[in-house]
Scaffold this active site. Sequence first.
Site, short mmCIF file in Angstrom:
data_model
loop_
_atom_site.label_atom_id
_atom_site.label_comp_id
_atom_site.label_asym_id
_atom_site.label_seq_id
_atom_site.Cartn_x
_atom_site.Cartn_y
_atom_site.Cartn_z
N SER A 158 -32.52 -12.24 32.01
CA SER A 158 -31.48 -11.35 31.47
C SER A 158 -30.31 -11.14 32.41
O SER A 158 -30.05 -10.04 32.90
CB SER A 158 -32.10 -10.02 31.07
OG SER A 158 -33.13 -10.28 30.15
N ARG A 173 -23.45 -15.08 37.53
CA ARG A 173 -23.45 -14.12 38.64
C ARG A 173 -24.61 -13.16 38.41
O ARG A 173 -25.02 -12.94 37.27
CB ARG A 173 -22.14 -13.35 38.73
CG ARG A 173 -21.92 -12.29 37.69
CD ARG A 173 -20.48 -11.84 37.64
NE ARG A 173 -19.63 -12.91 37.13
CZ ARG A 173 -19.45 -13.17 35.83
NH1 ARG A 173 -20.04 -12.44 34.91
NH2 ARG A 173 -18.67 -14.15 35.44
N ASP A 211 -32.27 -11.22 27.07
CA ASP A 211 -33.01 -10.15 26.37
C ASP A 211 -32.32 -9.73 25.07
O ASP A 211 -32.99 -9.37 24.09
CB ASP A 211 -33.27 -8.94 27.29
CG ASP A 211 -32.04 -8.41 28.02
OD1 ASP A 211 -30.94 -8.97 27.82
OD2 ASP A 211 -32.19 -7.45 28.79
C1 GLC Z 1 -26.94 -7.17 32.24
C2 GLC Z 1 -27.16 -8.68 32.18
C3 GLC Z 1 -27.39 -9.13 30.76
C4 GLC Z 1 -28.49 -8.32 30.12
C5 GLC Z 1 -28.23 -6.83 30.26
C6 GLC Z 1 -29.38 -5.98 29.72
O1 GLC Z 1 -25.77 -6.87 31.56
O2 GLC Z 1 -26.04 -9.35 32.74
O3 GLC Z 1 -27.71 -10.50 30.73
O4 GLC Z 1 -28.61 -8.66 28.78
O5 GLC Z 1 -28.03 -6.50 31.62
O6 GLC Z 1 -30.57 -6.26 30.38
#
Ligand code: GLC
Length: 492
Positions: A158, A173, A211
């Site tokens: 995520s 990143r 996610d």
């Molecule tokens: C951050 C991550 C993203 C994820 C979110 C919730 O924004 O960059 O990929 O979906 O957190 O976990």
Amino acid sequence: MVGLGPRKPPSRKGSMADVPKDLMQEIKRLEELFTVDKAKLKQITDHFINELAKGLSVEGGSIPMNPTWCMSFPTGDEQGTFLALDMGGTNLRVCEIILTDQKSEFDIIQSKYRMPEELKTGDADELWEYIADCLQQFIESHHADTKLEKLHLGFTFSYPATQDYIDHGVLQRWTKGFDIDGVEGHNVVPMFEAAIAKRGVPIKLTALINDTTGTLIASAYTDTKMKIGCIFGTGCNAAYMENCGSIPKLAHMNLPPDTPMAINCEWGAFDNEHKVLPRTPYDIIVDKDSPRPGQQAFEKMIAGLYLGEIFRLVLVDLHDNKDVHIFEGQNIDKLRKAYTLDSSFLSLVEEDPFENLSETGDLFQNKLGITATHPELELIRRLAELIGTRAARLSACGVAAIAKKKNYKTCHVGADGSVFNKYPHFKQRGAVALREILDWPAKKNPKEEDPIEILAAEDGSGVGAALIAALTLKRVKEGNMAGILHPENFRG
Ligand code: GLC
């Protein structure tokens, strides 16, 4: 979901009668700083819609809008046994999911492992070794006596990743406070696979997912009205289904224009250039002191990781700099420690049912060694409400922007994450803001659904990951090889 569940205790009225004038003035200042009115919500939403489109264009914008190669909604008839690995922000979770022959039904077994804090800023090898160890442990405890052929795994990673294929993902990143050297700019799949191969575990990575995409697909498995998946947790983000014809940056792939493609928006990066978000001096400090200054501007005003920190920074400022000098003469060393308060602390403040805010008083005493006066407690409560309300209202702008872009007049939005599930009033405040942005007429009766409802999602990083693996296996079998790097892993 609003209105469901156990009946809430009658809400606290609160009284500011004994709050001295100078403290009242500070409360007013904070109200001005943290309140986002209807006009501002609309302005943010309009800008958001443009930025979503920009992210899909060849030039790109600050919202990454990552194509995920998840190319259909589930039908409810998917079947099979899958592994799912979830590397979120706080825990590591391994699941085995059986999608049964009953429509939209599944069985799941799972084990959770705490992500050691030092791993988040440690080195890459340690991270992959830790993940592989957890997977191996899981397989050994659940399949000790069986000789396994090959297990298909959906890996929920995520963080923003560029995916040229579904079994590939270059980390753009780190977000959510992670800062591990040697991963940004690299494809994470081979790193993961190397650690697994060392242990001889018979796992094949079938899909690398976010996610939010998992949440979208898992929710659509049981509710066909689900069109958007959101996470309001440690981080904040959303995914939705776009048509390939509206994704100029994929034009070179020559996919039929009406083919669906789930987009992981990575909307946490919205307004990194600071054009519309009403940032306060406290938001600016949160950003400056984070491992990635300048990134995730929207997320830093909304997500669970940051809410407690914003709150803490305001209180320290009111102690040190403002004329009011709250907590005067007391040692506030504990409060000075960055990230010492998480969003669950704010939740507890907002949940205090007592007129005299005695639970909040106890919290400050026990956690921070601070004795707060009643007027100070009133300020603390109001501040928590302001920060929590701002987060909910700003998140509604993202939901409204996707709905407007897609012209969804009615739909369901599946939401998950600690802030959505546990932060008091978050859902209801978000619903109020959506109504303001989208100009819905007043409800005729309180039980009536809103045209767009944000509802608790199904388990995205477990069931969603399994479903995306199943959908990918199915399309490969049917000969749709778009966005597949290693077709050999999909056979058998
Ligand atoms: C951050 C991550 C993203 C994820 C979110 C919730 O924004 O960059 O990929 O979906 O957190 O976990």
